[in-house]
Each structure stands twice: as structure tokens, then as C-alpha cells.
Design a protein around this motif. Structure first.
Motif, PDB file in Angstrom:
ATOM      1  N   ASP A 128      13.905   6.157 -11.809  1.00 32.52           N
ATOM      2  CA  ASP A 128      12.874   6.899 -12.530  1.00 32.52           C
ATOM      3  C   ASP A 128      11.547   6.720 -11.790  1.00 32.52           C
ATOM      4  OD1 ASP A 128      12.587   4.217 -13.074  1.00 32.52           O
ATOM      5  OD2 ASP A 128      11.978   4.490 -15.168  1.00 32.52           O
ATOM      6  N   ARG A 129      10.611   7.555 -12.022  1.00 31.48           N
ATOM      7  CA  ARG A 129       9.291   7.498 -11.382  1.00 31.48           C
ATOM      8  C   ARG A 129       9.409   7.446  -9.852  1.00 31.48           C
ATOM      9  NH1 ARG A 129       5.358   6.589 -15.119  1.00 31.48           N
ATOM     10  NH2 ARG A 129       6.033   5.860 -17.181  1.00 31.48           N
ATOM     11  N   ARG A 130      10.295   8.262  -9.325  1.00 38.31           N
ATOM     12  CA  ARG A 130      10.551   8.207  -7.880  1.00 38.31           C
ATOM     13  C   ARG A 130       9.348   8.665  -7.066  1.00 38.31           C
ATOM     14  NH1 ARG A 130      14.804  10.861  -9.662  1.00 38.31           N
ATOM     15  NH2 ARG A 130      14.460  12.706  -8.372  1.00 38.31           N
ATOM     16  N   VAL A 131       8.616   9.655  -7.546  1.00 33.01           N
ATOM     17  CA  VAL A 131       7.460  10.137  -6.788  1.00 33.01           C
ATOM     18  C   VAL A 131       6.414   9.032  -6.669  1.00 33.01           C
ATOM     19  CG1 VAL A 131       5.586  11.815  -6.708  1.00 33.01           C
ATOM     20  CG2 VAL A 131       7.885  12.547  -7.385  1.00 33.01           C
ATOM     21  N   ASN A 132       6.132   8.349  -7.769  1.00 27.02           N
ATOM     22  CA  ASN A 132       5.170   7.241  -7.714  1.00 27.02           C
ATOM     23  C   ASN A 132       5.630   6.164  -6.738  1.00 27.02           C
ATOM     24  OD1 ASN A 132       3.509   8.427  -9.581  1.00 27.02           O
ATOM     25  ND2 ASN A 132       4.202   7.195 -11.316  1.00 27.02           N
ATOM     26  N   ALA A 133       6.927   5.875  -6.753  1.00 26.79           N
ATOM     27  CA  ALA A 133       7.448   4.844  -5.854  1.00 26.79           C
ATOM     28  C   ALA A 133       7.337   5.264  -4.398  1.00 26.79           C
ATOM     29  CB  ALA A 133       8.900   4.529  -6.213  1.00 26.79           C
ATOM     30  N   VAL A 134       7.581   6.542  -4.114  1.00 26.56           N
ATOM     31  CA  VAL A 134       7.422   7.035  -2.742  1.00 26.56           C
ATOM     32  C   VAL A 134       5.965   6.922  -2.302  1.00 26.56           C
ATOM     33  CG1 VAL A 134       7.471   9.107  -1.295  1.00 26.56           C
ATOM     34  CG2 VAL A 134       9.436   8.541  -2.723  1.00 26.56           C
ATOM     35  N   LEU A 135       5.036   7.301  -3.171  1.00 28.57           N
ATOM     36  CA  LEU A 135       3.616   7.206  -2.836  1.00 28.57           C
ATOM     37  C   LEU A 135       3.226   5.769  -2.527  1.00 28.57           C
ATOM     38  CD1 LEU A 135       2.063   9.598  -5.500  1.00 28.57           C
ATOM     39  CD2 LEU A 135       2.310  10.024  -3.054  1.00 28.57           C
ATOM     40  N   ALA A 136       3.730   4.828  -3.322  1.00 28.59           N
ATOM     41  CA  ALA A 136       3.413   3.421  -3.086  1.00 28.59           C
ATOM     42  C   ALA A 136       3.981   2.953  -1.752  1.00 28.59           C
ATOM     43  CB  ALA A 136       3.961   2.562  -4.228  1.00 28.59           C
ATOM     44  N   ALA A 137       5.204   3.393  -1.420  1.00 23.85           N
ATOM     45  CA  ALA A 137       5.815   2.997  -0.155  1.00 23.85           C
ATOM     46  C   ALA A 137       5.051   3.575   1.030  1.00 23.85           C
ATOM     47  CB  ALA A 137       7.277   3.449  -0.118  1.00 23.85           C
ATOM     48  N   VAL A 138       4.654   4.835   0.919  1.00 21.02           N
ATOM     49  CA  VAL A 138       3.905   5.479   2.005  1.00 21.02           C
ATOM     50  C   VAL A 138       2.568   4.784   2.214  1.00 21.02           C
ATOM     51  CG1 VAL A 138       2.642   7.591   2.601  1.00 21.02           C
ATOM     52  CG2 VAL A 138       5.028   7.726   1.850  1.00 21.02           C
ATOM     53  N   GLU A 139       1.877   4.494   1.135  1.00 21.60           N
ATOM     54  CA  GLU A 139       0.568   3.852   1.269  1.00 21.60           C
ATOM     55  C   GLU A 139       0.714   2.454   1.858  1.00 21.60           C
ATOM     56  OE1 GLU A 139      -3.225   3.050   1.633  1.00 21.60           O
ATOM     57  OE2 GLU A 139      -2.338   5.026   1.242  1.00 21.60           O
ATOM     58  N   ARG A 140       1.778   1.751   1.488  1.00 26.26           N
ATOM     59  CA  ARG A 140       1.946   0.407   2.050  1.00 26.26           C
ATOM     60  C   ARG A 140       2.252   0.496   3.547  1.00 26.26           C
ATOM     61  NH1 ARG A 140       5.356  -4.973   0.147  1.00 26.26           N
ATOM     62  NH2 ARG A 140       3.861  -6.366   1.152  1.00 26.26           N
ATOM     63  N   CYS A 141       3.085   1.448   3.945  1.00 26.16           N
ATOM     64  CA  CYS A 141       3.342   1.643   5.381  1.00 26.16           C
ATOM     65  C   CYS A 141       2.036   1.891   6.129  1.00 26.16           C
ATOM     66  CB  CYS A 141       4.294   2.817   5.596  1.00 26.16           C
ATOM     67  SG  CYS A 141       6.031   2.479   5.219  1.00 26.16           S
TER      68      CYS A 141
END
Length: 307
Positions: A128-141
Motif C-alpha cells: 500500500d502507499r507505493r507512490v509515497n514509498a517510491v518518492l522516498a526511495a528516489v529522494e534517498r538515492c
């Protein structure tokens, strides 16, 4: 219209080799070599662990980087949630070094399908909340690539300062806003040129609203094409391909994805319509249901896409 130069890429058959070539991933590397020689501007690979299995994209692109010298390498699209963000940043930085800055990272949250939830569950990752998780992963990268994470220095740094460009695949209202406000590029499945043009306008409006130059958001389109001597033969090829790839009829998938079956002349007009709608970088997936004459087909399709 953006000043981004027009480009044409080939989606390499990383899933197709599992379906029809006994997982001969050397075929994928050879396809990349031939695509570069034929004049393609880029080559791309998709990503799936269990839902639609294929070779792991970062590993494949590292091999492709060593087998090519000019083409841009891209993921269409990478699923960040299948990987730990720190490991992902490290792998992509290493790949960007191997490729000497030829990398584009297309990302997405995965389609809302049972297979997406199943493969994330197998990794113990919430779906669930996959878009938020992708955004967090991208920002951390991005933070890791810029050495902005306190107490953690990731090396090697990417070849491209600040890291490779990250494009977003998706076309819902939120995804269009994010493409304009947060990402370096946008590459959807838009099923028609008219739908693409509408999304393109929304991306540009979001960029302007965020104080960005809308021309700084690069635009691509993911297009699946079957070409034959007659429209009927091309339609049959597309249907066999989509049924094997996704398990649904071609006409069903064409409602959600950009798919075309026809002659080379009609394909040329279809490509031109997407360019007119704002897509500057066309990424072509060849609907070859048995990989027969794949390399010749890729060369011939390129001529139509560049016309």
C-alpha cells in the motif's frame, strides 16, 4: 514544444528471452549491440521479479554498457520497491560509472495488479502507499548521490554529477503532477496520442506551478508495435504477443497501453502522432511473439520511427 532533440529507443527483449529463447540473455546483449549499430539512440530494459519475470535490469544494463559505446541505457521502468534504497543507490551509481554517464533511470510504483502485491509480499515489503514509498526511495538515492546523508558516505559516486536523471512512468493525476514537480522526465504508457497530449499539458502546467522550466522535464513514450504486410497479420501477432506476455487479449491491453498493429506506413503515422503530441523520446517494444527475425524487425521499425 520542447527543444529536447527527438530520439528513438529500443526496449530490449529481457522478458521475451525467458518466454521464447530458454532464458538466453546473451540474445539481449546482442540486440543492444545491433540496435546501436542500426542507429538507435537508446536501449532499455524492464523490471519484474515474480509478476512478469525477466533478467535483473541493473545487471543486464551493466553487461550492455560493456558491449556498447554510444547508446543511452535506460530502465522502463525500474521498480524501486523491489530493492533496499541504499543498495539501489549503490548499484545505480556503479552502473552509471560503468556506462560513463549514459544512464537514465525510469521508475514506477508497479501496476495495481495481484502480481505487484505478490512480489512485494515475497520480499516482505508493504504494497500500500507505493507512490509515497517510491518518492522516498528516489529522494534517498539523490541524497546519497549528492553525499547529503549524515553519517553515510556512499561510493562510488555516479558519473553524472548529482546522479543519473530519473524519469517517472505513470499517467494518473498525481503521477502527472509529480512528473512536473519532482522528476527529470516523464514516460507513460498513454494509449492514444490524444491522451498523451493531455498528460503532456498537465506535466508542463505542474512544472510551471512549481517554478520549473517545463522544457526541463524530458518526455518519452513507451510504445508497443507489431508490423506486418497486412493489418490482420499484425493484429494476430500483437494478440499472440500480449497473451503470452500478460495473459490477456491484445485488445484488452490496448485500452491501457499504447499498442499498434498495422503496416509500416501506418506505424510511421502512429509514431509521428506521438511526437506531435509532445513525446520526444520514443521507446519501442517490438511485438514479436517468437523473436523470429527480431534484429531485422528492429532495424526496419527504426526507419519508420525516425521518418
Amino acid at each position: 514544444m520542447s527543444q529536447q532533440p527527438p530520439a528513438t529507443g529500443l526496449l530490449l527483449p529481457s522478458r521475451e528471452t525467458l518466454l521464447w529463447a530458454e532464458s538466453d540473455l546473451a540474445f539481449v546483449i546482442e540486440a543492444a549491440r545491433r540496435a546501436e549499430k542500426a542507429g538507435y539512440d537508446s536501449v532499455w530494459v524492464g523490471d519484474s521479479l515474480l509478476a512478469r519475470p525477466r533478467g535483473e535490469p541493473i545487471a543486464l544494463l551493466a553487461a550492455v554498457a560493456g558491449a556498447t559505446t554510444r547508446v543511452t541505457l535506460g530502465t522502463a521502468v525500474l521498480l524501486p520497491l523491489l530493492r533496499n534504497p541504499v543498495s539501489l543507490a549503490h548499484a545505480l551509481a556503479t552502473l552509471d560509472r560503468i556506462a560513463e554517464g549514459r544512464l537514465i533511470v525510469g521508475v514506477g510504483p508497479g501496476a495495481e495488479l495481484p502480481g505487484t502485491h505478490a512480489e512485494l509480499a515475497a520480499l516482505g515489503v508493504p504494497s500500500d502507499r507505493r507512490v509515497n514509498a517510491v518518492l522516498a526511495a528516489v529522494e534517498r538515492c539523490r541524497r546519497l548521490w549528492r553525499n547529503e546523508e549524515p553519517g553515510l558516505e556512499l561510493r562510488p559516486r555516479p558519473f553524472q554529477p548529482g546522479g543519473p536523471p530519473i524519469w517517472l512512468g505513470g499517467s494518473g493525476p498525481r503521477m502527472l503532477r509529480l512528473a512536473g514537480t519532482t522528476f527529470d522526465g516523464w514516460m507513460p504508457f498513454s494509449p492514444t496520442p490524444a491522451v498523451y497530449a493531455e498528460g503532456y499539458r498537465a506535466v508542463r502546467e505542474a512544472a510551471e506551478g512549481a517554478g520549473r522550466d517545463p522544457d526541463s522535464v524530458l518526455t518519452g513514450a513507451y510504445l508497443t508495435v507489431a508490423v506486418a504486410d497486412s493489418p490482420a497479420a499484425a493484429t494476430e501477432e500483437l494478440d499472440r504477443y500480449i497473451r503470452a506476455y500478460y495473459g490477456v487479449p491484445g485488445e484488452v491491453m490496448a485500452r491501457a497501453q499504447a499498442c499498434h498493429a498495422g503496416t509500416m506506413e501506418s506505424a510511421r503515422e502512429w509514431f509521428a502522432a506521438y511526437r506531435e503530441a509532445g513525446a520526444r523520446h520514443l521507446v519501442l517494444r517490438l511485438a514479436r511473439p517468437d523473436l523470429g527475425d527480431y534484429h531485422d524487425a528492429a532495424r526496419q521499425i527504426l526507419a519508420g520511427a525516425k521518418a
